[in-house]
Scaffold this motif. Structure first.
Motif, PDB file in Angstrom:
ATOM      1  N   LEU A  86      85.736  54.175  -1.842  1.00  0.00           N
ATOM      2  CA  LEU A  86      86.776  55.208  -1.821  1.00  0.00           C
ATOM      3  C   LEU A  86      87.486  55.304  -3.172  1.00  0.00           C
ATOM      4  CD1 LEU A  86      88.185  54.563   1.749  1.00  0.00           C
ATOM      5  CD2 LEU A  86      86.972  56.610   0.974  1.00  0.00           C
ATOM      6  N   SER A  87      87.721  54.167  -3.809  1.00  0.00           N
ATOM      7  CA  SER A  87      88.350  54.185  -5.136  1.00  0.00           C
ATOM      8  C   SER A  87      87.496  54.954  -6.134  1.00  0.00           C
ATOM      9  CB  SER A  87      88.597  52.761  -5.641  1.00  0.00           C
ATOM     10  OG  SER A  87      89.558  52.121  -4.842  1.00  0.00           O
ATOM     11  N   GLU A  88      86.192  54.706  -6.119  1.00  0.00           N
ATOM     12  CA  GLU A  88      85.266  55.428  -7.002  1.00  0.00           C
ATOM     13  C   GLU A  88      85.277  56.919  -6.686  1.00  0.00           C
ATOM     14  OE1 GLU A  88      81.262  53.904  -7.264  1.00  0.00           O
ATOM     15  OE2 GLU A  88      82.014  51.832  -7.258  1.00  0.00           O
ATOM     16  N   TRP A  89      85.295  57.253  -5.413  1.00  0.00           N
ATOM     17  CA  TRP A  89      85.262  58.644  -4.987  1.00  0.00           C
ATOM     18  C   TRP A  89      86.510  59.376  -5.475  1.00  0.00           C
ATOM     19  CZ3 TRP A  89      87.744  61.954  -1.414  1.00  0.00           C
ATOM     20  CH2 TRP A  89      87.008  63.085  -1.037  1.00  0.00           C
ATOM     21  N   GLU A 117      95.365  54.752   4.592  1.00  0.00           N
ATOM     22  CA  GLU A 117      96.771  54.350   4.697  1.00  0.00           C
ATOM     23  C   GLU A 117      96.970  52.925   4.195  1.00  0.00           C
ATOM     24  OE1 GLU A 117     100.071  55.873   5.852  1.00  0.00           O
ATOM     25  OE2 GLU A 117      98.715  57.117   4.681  1.00  0.00           O
ATOM     26  N   GLU A 118      96.031  52.042   4.479  1.00  0.00           N
ATOM     27  CA  GLU A 118      96.141  50.671   3.989  1.00  0.00           C
ATOM     28  C   GLU A 118      96.011  50.646   2.462  1.00  0.00           C
ATOM     29  OE1 GLU A 118      96.750  46.602   3.852  1.00  0.00           O
ATOM     30  OE2 GLU A 118      97.249  48.092   5.383  1.00  0.00           O
ATOM     31  N   GLY A 123      99.155  50.212  -2.641  1.00  0.00           N
ATOM     32  CA  GLY A 123      99.356  50.810  -3.962  1.00  0.00           C
ATOM     33  C   GLY A 123      98.082  51.225  -4.660  1.00  0.00           C
ATOM     34  N   MET A 124      96.956  51.231  -3.951  1.00  0.00           N
ATOM     35  CA  MET A 124      95.679  51.608  -4.549  1.00  0.00           C
ATOM     36  C   MET A 124      95.519  53.124  -4.608  1.00  0.00           C
ATOM     37  SD  MET A 124      93.448  48.808  -2.461  1.00  0.00           S
ATOM     38  CE  MET A 124      91.899  48.984  -3.321  1.00  0.00           C
ATOM     39  N   LEU A 125      96.174  53.835  -3.697  1.00  0.00           N
ATOM     40  CA  LEU A 125      96.124  55.292  -3.649  1.00  0.00           C
ATOM     41  C   LEU A 125      97.537  55.846  -3.589  1.00  0.00           C
ATOM     42  CD1 LEU A 125      93.324  56.095  -1.015  1.00  0.00           C
ATOM     43  CD2 LEU A 125      93.176  56.301  -3.490  1.00  0.00           C
ATOM     44  N   PHE A 126      97.671  57.047  -4.052  1.00  0.00           N
ATOM     45  CA  PHE A 126      98.917  57.792  -3.971  1.00  0.00           C
ATOM     46  C   PHE A 126      98.781  58.760  -2.808  1.00  0.00           C
ATOM     47  CE2 PHE A 126     101.091  61.787  -5.096  1.00  0.00           C
ATOM     48  CZ  PHE A 126     102.385  61.320  -5.154  1.00  0.00           C
ATOM     49  N   ILE A 135      97.963  63.907   1.668  1.00  0.00           N
ATOM     50  CA  ILE A 135      96.873  64.213   0.731  1.00  0.00           C
ATOM     51  C   ILE A 135      96.771  63.016  -0.203  1.00  0.00           C
ATOM     52  CG2 ILE A 135      96.003  65.803  -1.028  1.00  0.00           C
ATOM     53  CD1 ILE A 135      96.346  67.052   1.799  1.00  0.00           C
ATOM     54  N   TYR A 136      95.642  62.339  -0.155  1.00  0.00           N
ATOM     55  CA  TYR A 136      95.441  61.120  -0.928  1.00  0.00           C
ATOM     56  C   TYR A 136      94.804  61.431  -2.273  1.00  0.00           C
ATOM     57  CZ  TYR A 136      96.106  59.033   3.661  1.00  0.00           C
ATOM     58  OH  TYR A 136      96.622  58.677   4.873  1.00  0.00           O
ATOM     59  N   SER A 137      95.175  60.641  -3.273  1.00  0.00           N
ATOM     60  CA  SER A 137      94.570  60.775  -4.598  1.00  0.00           C
ATOM     61  C   SER A 137      94.916  59.543  -5.422  1.00  0.00           C
ATOM     62  CB  SER A 137      95.084  62.028  -5.312  1.00  0.00           C
ATOM     63  OG  SER A 137      96.466  61.910  -5.573  1.00  0.00           O
TER      64      SER A 137
END
Length: 186
Positions: A86-89, A117-118, A123-126, A135-137
């Motif tokens: 997911l981080s790469e995506w 959400e986790e 703190g890995m996603l905003f 909306i995640y990014s």
């Protein structure tokens, strides 16, 4: 030359979160006093925390209070092994809801939401909230540059071309304040 301070800094966001750690809820006046800033600046800090999903409002009109928003995802649905994928995506610049992520990556929607959400909690996603939908990014924190009065005066008094060259050089070698991951405890 006058300088208008930026109120929406990490320190201001953290101060509000610390206040909400100490007490169950806070009024905008209490938050303004903690920040020692004008009402409009306090409102900007609160808007940012609400948009990131860390704070929500309760009450109506003049009795509005602010509380911490709890993470309510089921930890049994979280797939830590998905974090790198997911981080790469998201590293490609994408911004999606959990529905968008699950459909594009062929993931179970409930498991995708819990995992995202986790990642946001850690703190890995905003997360930017639009109503109740997130909306995640990935988001690079803003770079804070500090300069003395003499440096600002020198910048203002130099010809435009030299200023542009100096700014371009500064962009190539940014000096950023280290960021701290900000997560909430349940």
């Amino acid at each position: 030359m006058t300088f208008n301070p930026q109120w929406n800094t990490q320190d201001h966001l953290d101060a509000v979160m610390q206040l909400l750690d100490l007490q169950e809820s806070a009024s905008s006046e209490e938050i303004r006093k903690v920040l020692n800033c004008p009402a409009v600046a306090a409102h900007g800090v609160l808007e940012e925390l609400i948009a990131q999903g860390f704070v929500q409002t309760v009450g109506k009109s003049s009795a509005v209070r602010y509380i911490k928003r709890a993470f309510d995802h089921d930890m049994d649905l979280v797939h830590e092994e998905w974090f790198p994928r997911l981080s790469e995506w998201f590293a490609t610049g994408r911004a999606e809801s959990h529905f968008g992520v699950s459909s594009q990556l062929n993931l179970n929607a409930r498991e995708a939401k819990a995992t995202l959400e986790e990642m946001r909690r850690q703190g890995m996603l905003f997360g930017k909230f639009v109503g109740s939908m997130c909306i995640y990014s990935l988001r690079e924190r803003g770079i804070t540059r500090q300069a003395s009065g003499a440096q600002l005066e020198a910048l203002a008094s130099t010809p435009r071309k030299k200023r542009q060259d100096a700014l371009q050089e500064a962009i190539q070698k940014p000096t950023a304040r280290p960021t701290r991951a900000r997560g909430l405890r349940n």
